[in-house]
Design an enzyme around this catalytic site. Structure first.
Site, PDB file in Angstrom:
ATOM      1  N   LYS A  89     -38.049 115.506  55.962  1.00  0.00           N
ATOM      2  CA  LYS A  89     -39.489 115.694  56.194  1.00  0.00           C
ATOM      3  C   LYS A  89     -39.808 116.172  57.613  1.00  0.00           C
ATOM      4  O   LYS A  89     -40.759 116.914  57.842  1.00  0.00           O
ATOM      5  CB  LYS A  89     -40.240 114.387  55.932  1.00  0.00           C
ATOM      6  CG  LYS A  89     -40.262 113.944  54.474  1.00  0.00           C
ATOM      7  CD  LYS A  89     -41.241 114.772  53.677  1.00  0.00           C
ATOM      8  CE  LYS A  89     -41.399 114.240  52.254  1.00  0.00           C
ATOM      9  NZ  LYS A  89     -42.173 115.183  51.414  1.00  0.00           N
ATOM     10  N   GLU A 111     -51.201 113.103  54.822  1.00  0.00           N
ATOM     11  CA  GLU A 111     -51.195 112.171  53.691  1.00  0.00           C
ATOM     12  C   GLU A 111     -49.779 111.643  53.546  1.00  0.00           C
ATOM     13  O   GLU A 111     -48.819 112.290  53.971  1.00  0.00           O
ATOM     14  CB  GLU A 111     -51.599 112.904  52.407  1.00  0.00           C
ATOM     15  CG  GLU A 111     -50.460 113.633  51.671  1.00  0.00           C
ATOM     16  CD  GLU A 111     -49.851 114.794  52.447  1.00  0.00           C
ATOM     17  OE1 GLU A 111     -50.545 115.328  53.322  1.00  0.00           O
ATOM     18  OE2 GLU A 111     -48.689 115.157  52.182  1.00  0.00           O
ATOM     19  N   SER A 377     -31.367 114.507  50.536  1.00  0.00           N
ATOM     20  CA  SER A 377     -32.624 114.681  51.272  1.00  0.00           C
ATOM     21  C   SER A 377     -33.005 113.503  52.157  1.00  0.00           C
ATOM     22  O   SER A 377     -33.715 113.674  53.136  1.00  0.00           O
ATOM     23  CB  SER A 377     -33.753 114.963  50.287  1.00  0.00           C
ATOM     24  OG  SER A 377     -33.804 113.959  49.298  1.00  0.00           O
TER      25      SER A 377
END
Lengths: 393, 264
Positions: A89, A111, A377
């Site tokens: 991220k 968010e 990930s």
């Protein structure tokens, strides 16, 4: 066929910017500037430097020997779990905050569902000394206390989204409403390849560093730049977009997208958008989404908080519809077992999102000579409580 | 038969006729199916009876991005009450036997897309709906794909502008519009604001001085006689939504006349 965005923000029939006029100036400002900013050498220099020194890139491409042996194929893991903050991220939040600074923005909003993107945003806001407000569903705040605490330590304000189902989609609605109310000084860092154009393309470009590194690293290890398959889990789809990006136009590279089937596709508790979704509009984008016959957006379910989004990025809808991508859905049970197996075989505890990607080896055979890259990930620390409860650890 | 792209005087839409009257327009928004599922038609009758000029019927949506808490909650409640597109059309089936003022359906694009844009527009024409306001249907997509369908069924599509909308885009929107321009008073979601300050007055004057071909109707932030008067000093009319929903929440549908009398 092109798998990249066209000049109007579409991937095939998907994408666009279905936003109220109140958001038009905000997105238009980004649309008019993002390509130029991203291509600017001074931006690239700063972005690359931070990815190297702060995030810890390049992340390794690791040959998972025991997993490969078990499934009789050659499996590589792209170790995004080793990024600062524990997942891919942060590649996007670093990129977007640098863009926000160049656009003269003074305040950041985001968010978050499970809190990973919220933490990644709060982290870069601390790094740049910018005020940060993270919207998070009231339900998610209650079940993701450690990430809420992390965001607070990093100086962010966590605002509960109290509307609708009080989860990720409602947190996204609240962030968009904040942006409508603060159109001039605020930049909205969307955490996935979703939302109105140009967000899906912009986020994919920031995450594309993943596939860029895979190419170079694979050449060092295998003497070839193209794997046979790239596998990634897809909620909104940002890690997948990054892992596929530089292989999209190379049809000899198989693209495998793994969605969360939850308790089963037909159970009524699932997040497998490609199987259950229809074309519609969510968060400003035309894509596949889970909805009632009447066009009301429904609440998805997955054991993994990062995959329970009712839509999917327009790039992925296009990969599905065009047949370029192979879409597989994996149940909670299969994902959790795969996560446990990777932990024991490779000494790596994956995030439950990523565990879904690992579960495909039980569902689908590969040839012994295939090179299969799985995008790892995120790491599983954040999911420990869920693993503990599931396996009675 | 007039061609699909021509609106002559004979085929003038009720909205266009109303806009030609020498008066300020009071338009009221309400969410269909709120507070109770069967309140849709009684609310419309009361609004007409008390002299409202135009009604915006809100088609509820699960994820209303442009709306503040009041309209969100009314939408959530209406959906829980069982409101859906086909039911709304059933409730409105014979509405033109009783309601003569212009009617607009306001909602988000996804439910219209799922119903089928053409089927939706056709149904609107059968019932006697005069126009649509779909805030998340962008100008470009409307013009590329949907404008011929709207025109075929005699529906006007109203676009929004805000204080941040640039002059060039306002002129584009003006060119694409044939009813009124929905002038959002402030950069906000619905129901976010009380009263108008200098920025709004400057904005109202700036738009009034542009000489647009379409009249403007101001929405967002109008809740009483004072704000209605301020909003309509230059603009042709004003729309009240959240304040009316609040009134319905507090007083039910019995005293709609009392609410309207406090506006003008």
């Amino acid at each position: 066929m092109s798998y990249h965005v066209d000049e109007h923000g579409y991937y095939g029939e998907f994408g666009g910017a279905f936003i109220p006029e109140m958001l038009y100036p905000n997105t238009e400002e980004i649309r008019m500037n993002y390509r130029q900013i991203l291509e600017d050498p001074s931006f690239q220099k700063e972005f690359r430097q931070l990815l190297k020194d702060y995030v810890g890139r390049p992340t390794p491409l690791y040959h998972a020997a025991r997993l490969s042996e078990k499934y009789n194929t050659k499996i590589y893991l792209k170790r995004e779990d080793l990024c600062h903050t524990g997942a891919h991220k942060v590649n996007n939040t670093i990129g977007q905050i640098l863009l926000a600074k160049r656009l003269g923005k003074k305040r950041i909003i985001a968010e978050t569902g499970a809190g990973q993107h919220g933490v990644a945003t709060a982290t870069v806001c601390a790094l740049m000394g910018m005020p940060c407000v993270v919207y998070m569903g009231e339900v998610d705040i209650a079940r993701q206390a450690p990430n809420v605490a992390r965001m607070k330590m990093l100086g962010a304000e966590v605002r509960p989204a109290m509307s609708g189902s009080r989860t990720l989609k409602d947190a996204t609605n609240e962030a968009i409403r904040d942006w409508i109310n603060n159109p001039v000084d605020t930049h909205y860092i969307i955490g996935s390849v979703v939302g109105p154009h140009p967000y899906p393309d912009m986020v994919a470009r920031f995450q594309s560093v993943i596939s860029e590194e895979i190419k170079t690293q694979l050449e060092e290890k295998e003497g070839k730049r193209l794997p046979d398959y790239v596998v990634a889990c897809v909620g909104g789809g940002s890690n997948a977009a990054g892992a596929y990006y530089h292989f999209l136009d190379r049809e000899e590279v198989g693209i495998i997208a793994v969605e969360a089937a939850g308790k089963g596709i037909d159970s009524g508790e699932s997040a497998a958008t490609s199987a259950l979704g229809k074309v519609g509009i969510i968060h400003g984008s035309k894509t596949l989404l889970m909805q009632t016959a009447d066009g009301q957006i429904t609440e998805p379910y997955s054991i993994s908080a990062g995959l329970d989004y009712p839509g999917v990025g327009p790039l992925h809808a296009h990969l599905f519809r065009s047949g370029r991508g192979e879409f597989i859905s994996i149940t909670d049970e299969a994902a959790m077992q795969a996560g446990l197996e990777v932990s024991k075989l490779e000494g790596i505890i994956p995030a439950i999102e990523t565990s879904h990607a690992f579960a495909i080896f039980k569902q689908r055979a590969f040839r012994p000579e295939d090179i299969v890259v799985v995008n790892l990930s995120g790491r599983g620390d954040k999911d420990l409580q869920t693993y503990i409860e599931f396996f009675n650890l | 038969m007039p061609g699909p792209f021509r609106i002559d005087f004979d085929s003038m839409n009720r909205i266009q006729e109303k806009l030609q009257e020498d008066k300020k327009i009071l338009s009221i928004y309400f969410t269909a199916g709120y507070p109770r599922l069967e309140d849709t038609v009684p609310i419309m009758e009361a609004l007409q009876q008390h002299g409202v000029d135009m009604i915006e019927i809100g088609l509820p949506f699960s994820d209303p991005l442009a709306d503040g808490p009041t309209i969100q909650q009314s939408s959530t409640r209406a959906l829980r009450n069982g409101m859906h597109t086909e039911l709304l059309f059933q409730q409105l089936q014979s509405i033109r036997e009783r309601i003569h003022i212009p009617l607009v359906i306001m909602g988000y694009f996804n439910p219209v897309l799922q119903y089928g844009v053409e089927a939706f527009c056709k149904k609107c024409q059968e019932i006697g709906i005069d126009g649509l306001i779909l805030p998340d249907l962008p100008l470009r997509e409307y013009q590329l794909e949907y404008e011929p369908i709207f025109k075929k069924y005699g529906l006007l599509n109203m676009f929004l502008i805000t204080p941040q909308t640039g002059e060039e885009r306002i002129r584009q929107i003006d060119q694409a519009s044939e009813g009124f321009i929905y002038m959002v008073s402030t950069a906000s979601t619905t129901g976010a604001m009380e009263g108008f300050g200098d920025p709004q007055r400057d904005y109202f004057e700036r738009i009034a001085s542009m000489g647009l071909k379409n009249p403007q109707i101001v929405g967002f932030g109008i809740s009483n006689a004072q704000t209605f008067e301020a909003a309509t000093r230059q603009a042709k009319g004003a729309i009240i939504g959240s304040a009316f929903i609040k009134h319905l929440t507090e007083s039910g549908i019995e005293d709609i006349g009392g609410f309207i009398k406090r506006i003008r």
